[in-house]
Scaffold this active site. Structure first.
Site, mmCIF file in Angstrom:
data_model
loop_
_atom_site.group_PDB
_atom_site.id
_atom_site.type_symbol
_atom_site.label_atom_id
_atom_site.label_comp_id
_atom_site.label_asym_id
_atom_site.label_seq_id
_atom_site.Cartn_x
_atom_site.Cartn_y
_atom_site.Cartn_z
ATOM 1 N N ASP A 119 68.979 14.047 40.089
ATOM 2 C CA ASP A 119 66.930 13.620 39.304
ATOM 3 C C ASP A 119 66.586 12.992 39.781
ATOM 4 O OD1 ASP A 119 65.834 13.420 37.734
ATOM 5 O OD2 ASP A 119 67.064 12.038 35.753
ATOM 6 N N HIS A 121 63.245 13.616 36.229
ATOM 7 C CA HIS A 121 62.498 13.848 34.575
ATOM 8 C C HIS A 121 62.122 13.412 34.451
ATOM 9 C CE1 HIS A 121 65.390 10.859 33.644
ATOM 10 N NE2 HIS A 121 64.113 10.398 32.918
ATOM 11 N N SER A 141 64.795 4.948 33.926
ATOM 12 C CA SER A 141 64.670 6.263 34.403
ATOM 13 C C SER A 141 63.805 5.901 35.668
ATOM 14 C CB SER A 141 64.648 7.495 34.023
ATOM 15 O OG SER A 141 65.291 7.408 32.376
HETATM 16 N N1 ASP Z 1 68.632 9.756 30.850
HETATM 17 C C1 ASP Z 1 67.960 8.358 30.128
HETATM 18 C C2 ASP Z 1 66.433 8.319 29.652
HETATM 19 O O1 ASP Z 1 65.725 9.485 29.674
HETATM 20 C C3 ASP Z 1 67.833 6.963 30.832
HETATM 21 C C4 ASP Z 1 68.196 6.030 30.200
HETATM 22 O O2 ASP Z 1 68.363 6.043 28.481
HETATM 23 O O3 ASP Z 1 69.898 5.332 30.410
HETATM 24 O O4 ASP Z 1 65.662 7.674 28.561
#
Ligand code: ASP
Length: 716
Positions: free
Chosen positions: A219, A83, A651
């Protein structure tokens, strides 16, 4: 009597500093070394951060503008989240060569693809510069002058630090300006895509599973940093070579288990651990609700159309990703704050302070400060509510935004110059191909209906008051006119108009623009709220005033010699440590600390895009063809949770075992603890990581990319 009250007060004053667990500055890690070692860390603070010799910090990079990555070979190979590079994966994808959908694995270095605009940043060193930055500020007559002095000190300090180097530097305040640190960096602008799994692995579970445990998402993606032959950061060039990286993370496939030490090393974005109750109330009751509503409405519409065709899906993949991540986080944050009763608890602590204020001078001062902060929040709340409703409405309507971008060019008098026409056409070329009219037309009606009919009338700026209470039918008629009949209705119509507009047509568009100022008025109102003024009632001004008070509110935490309090995250390099552990999210429920590929098959649903499993992966799982990467039970672990304090920006961060070996990469947090940016609660806050063995299994067994495996140092 007096004495016992002051003792009581002392214990409450610790409570008022709030923060727990923590994200620590690597330069100060010595203070935490014993604690870490007790948990199972076998190395030293110097192994994590050192300016005298290679240390872990040399293998951690700031990836792009908001993520973390880590170096995993001596040839600049970077591991981060799928991502984190999602927008690049989308930009590199076409319907014929759909990297998002099918994945990508470069067969050799020369097949690695340039990602224009992507950079990675290495930290060269950091140092405390509080003394330099706060020089002469005590003479400032007001906040504005104080800021100007600080600004000048920052400029001077940076200039001195980077003189004669190819470094850049940044100085950031900590504990609301009680301390300042400088980060001297080296930014590499040639970064190439090496490998990414298809979306049904890299984003398995999609938005439904996002921010949730249990998780089965692979991911991750691989990139490589390139440089000139001397290892210097230079723009993309064909003859650039992979950067030689002496320090990189070895990878352990021994795996970790419940109770084992874990450490996350990366760039957490924002936390606000020291807010008083009014600050939390502002976020959960004033900022999040309109955001949740407007984004939810947009997402529903976008998803409805994305399910209709792969073309629309590709077009909106990145847009929905960004909107949805913040939307779901806001929902989780509100839920977590409500369930932990933290607002109630802080409010109660503040009431105690009020009570003790009459009994001790210290408490009186502190209570005075609290009252001043509370008074400022009254204005802040109002400005923030106005701004967030505007921000989540008008710029979210794509065609409205486009019209405002081209408005100044369209307002030019007849005849338009060739240069203006070319600019208009360039804007159109950029806008129309990534925009799907039926989506935006519905978004227009939905968002404006909410804004003008379901938010408070007093939040609407004067220039837009004439629309307050407008009928939905009228909005639908406006949408029809704009989206079906105006010159903006399609790329063809707009292009033809720009190329051939007569004097009369240009006069007509001027008239139209003069009469249709809704988006312009919204933009101006938002700009007025965001104006960086020291005299008017604007958001930057009120924030500055509040922060100046918070500086004193948290001063005791900043000065605490035991190092129990950590500075809020601000996108600077931090260490968080904890252990792999499950938790009980609700009474009578237990979450196990890891998931396996069995869960992928349980979740599989060929009718839902986010839960499709391709045949190759299914076969590998069914036949347990896991290569070297299975755990002791012959199972393939996919993800695990741990009690490391993380935030957005973490991330892609490496998650390391006690020997400093890579055991996973961080990518998310569990739903019940999503409020951790405001309040970290060890009983329910967990970060989620992909198990490194699942990553290697996908690279090796699924993608057959052994050339990458052979670059890594894999320890059994
Ligand atoms: N998945 C979250 C993000 O993309 C990562 C996190 O905030 O822990 O912001």
């Amino acid at each position: 009597m007096k004495k016992s009250i002051s003792i009581l007060f002392f214990s409450f004053s610790i409570l008022f500093c709030y923060a727990d667990v923590g994200m620590w500055l690597p330069i100060l890690l010595k203070q935490k070394e014993t604690e870490m070692q007790k948990l199972g860390f076998k190395l030293t603070a110097e192994d994590v951060y050192s300016v005298n010799h290679g240390s872990m910090k040399d293998a951690v990079v700031f990836f792009g503008r908001g993520c973390t990555g880590e170096i995993i070979s001596n040839k600049g190979l970077i591991l981060t989240n799928h991502h984190c590079g999602y927008s690049y994966l989308q930009r590199l994808s076409t319907l014929e060569n759909n990297i998002l959908h099918d994945g990508f694995w470069a067969a050799s270095e020369k097949d690695e693809i340039r990602c224009e605009g992507l950079t990675v940043t290495f930290l060269v060193y950091m140092e405390e510069v509080t003394h330099e930055i706060l020089q002469n500020v005590e003479n400032a007559k007001d906040l504005q002058e104080r800021d100007q002095i600080i600004e000048k000190n920052i400029e001077g300090t940076i200039a001195k630090a980077i003189e004669g180097t190819d470094y850049s530097a940044i100085i950031k305040p900590f504990f609301y300006g009680n301390q300042y640190y400088m980060f001297v960096n080296r930014v590499y602008p040639d970064v190439r895509l090496v490998g990414a799994p298809p979306e049904n692995i890299g984003k398995f579970g999609g938005d439904t599973d996002n921010w949730m445990w249990p998780r089965h998402t692979g991911d991750f993606a691989l990139y490589r940093v390139y440089a000139n032959r001397d290892g210097e950061p230079v723009p993309y060039a064909d003859d650039n070579v992979p950067l030689k990286t002496e320090t990189f993370f070895p990878i352990s496939i021994k795996g970790i288990d419940e109770g084992d030490f874990t450490m996350v090393f990366g760039y957490p974005g924002t936390t606000q651990q020291y807010l008083i109750s009014d600050g939390i109330d502002l976020v959960v009751n004033h900022r999040n609700p309109p955001l949740i509503h407007q984004r939810g409405a947009r997402l529903d519409i976008m998803k409805k159309y994305m399910d209709l065709s792969p073309e629309i899906r590709l077009m909106y993949a990145n847009k929905t990703n960004t909107i949805s991540n913040g939307w779901k986080k806001a929902i989780g944050e509100n839920k977590g704050i409500k369930e932990t009763k933290i607002l109630h608890r802080r409010d109660k602590e503040e009431k105690y302070l009020e009570f003790f204020a009459s009994q001790s001078a210290d408490a009186t001062n502190r209570y005075q400060l609290l009252s001043e902060i509370k008074a400022l929040y009254e204005t802040y709340r109002e400005l923030e509510t106005k701004a967030v409703t505007l921000r989540e409405t008008f710029p979210a309507i794509e065609l409205g935004k486009f019209i405002e971008t081209v408005r100044p060019l369209l307002r030019e008098p007849y005849p338009w110059s060739a240069e203006s026409k070319a600019k208009l056409l360039r804007h159109a070329e950029k806008f129309y191909p990534t925009y799907y009219k039926p989506i935006d037309k519905e978004v227009f009606v939905e968002l404006l209906d909410y804004y003008f009919n379901f938010t408070k009338k007093e939040w609407i700026p004067a220039s837009l008051q004439k629309y307050a209470g407008i009928d939905r039918e009228i909005l639908q008629a406006m949408a029809k006119q704009l989206y079906d009949h105006s010159v903006f209705a399609s790329a063809e119509k707009f292009t033809k108009f720009v190329e051939t507009a007569s004097k009369k047509e240009i006069a007509n568009i001027h008239k139209w623009l003069n009469e249709n100022t809704m988006f312009l008025d919204a933009d101006l109102a938002l700009a007025a709220l965001n104006k960086n003024s020291y005299t008017e009632n604007t958001l930057p001004n009120i924030r500055r005033q509040i922060d100046a008070k918070y500086k004193y509110w948290v001063a005791s935490a900043a000065a605490d010699p035991t190092g129990r309090f950590f500075p809020d995250a601000n996108l600077t390099l931090r260490v968080a440590f904890g252990k792999m552990e499950g938790f009980s999210p609700y009474n009578g429920m237990v979450y196990l600390p890891y998931t396996t590929t069995d869960g992928i098959l349980q979740k599989e649903n060929p009718d839902i895009f986010d839960y499709k499993v391709d045949r190759k992966l299914r076969d590998l799982i069914i036949y347990k063809d896991f290569g070297n990467y299975a755990d002791a039970n012959g199972e393939m672990r996919v993800a695990f949770i741990a009690s490391n304090h993380t935030a957005g920006g973490n991330s892609g961060s490496p998650i390391l075992n006690g020997n400093g070996e890579l055991v996973g990469i961080n990518f998310d947090r569990a739903w019940e603890g999503v409020m951790s940016d405001l309040h970290y609660d060890i009983t329910r806050c967990r970060n989620i990581s992909v198990d490194i063995r699942y990553i290697l299994f996908i690279v090796d067994k699924y993608a057959g990319a052994q050339r990458l495996i052979s670059e890594m140092e894999i320890r059994k």
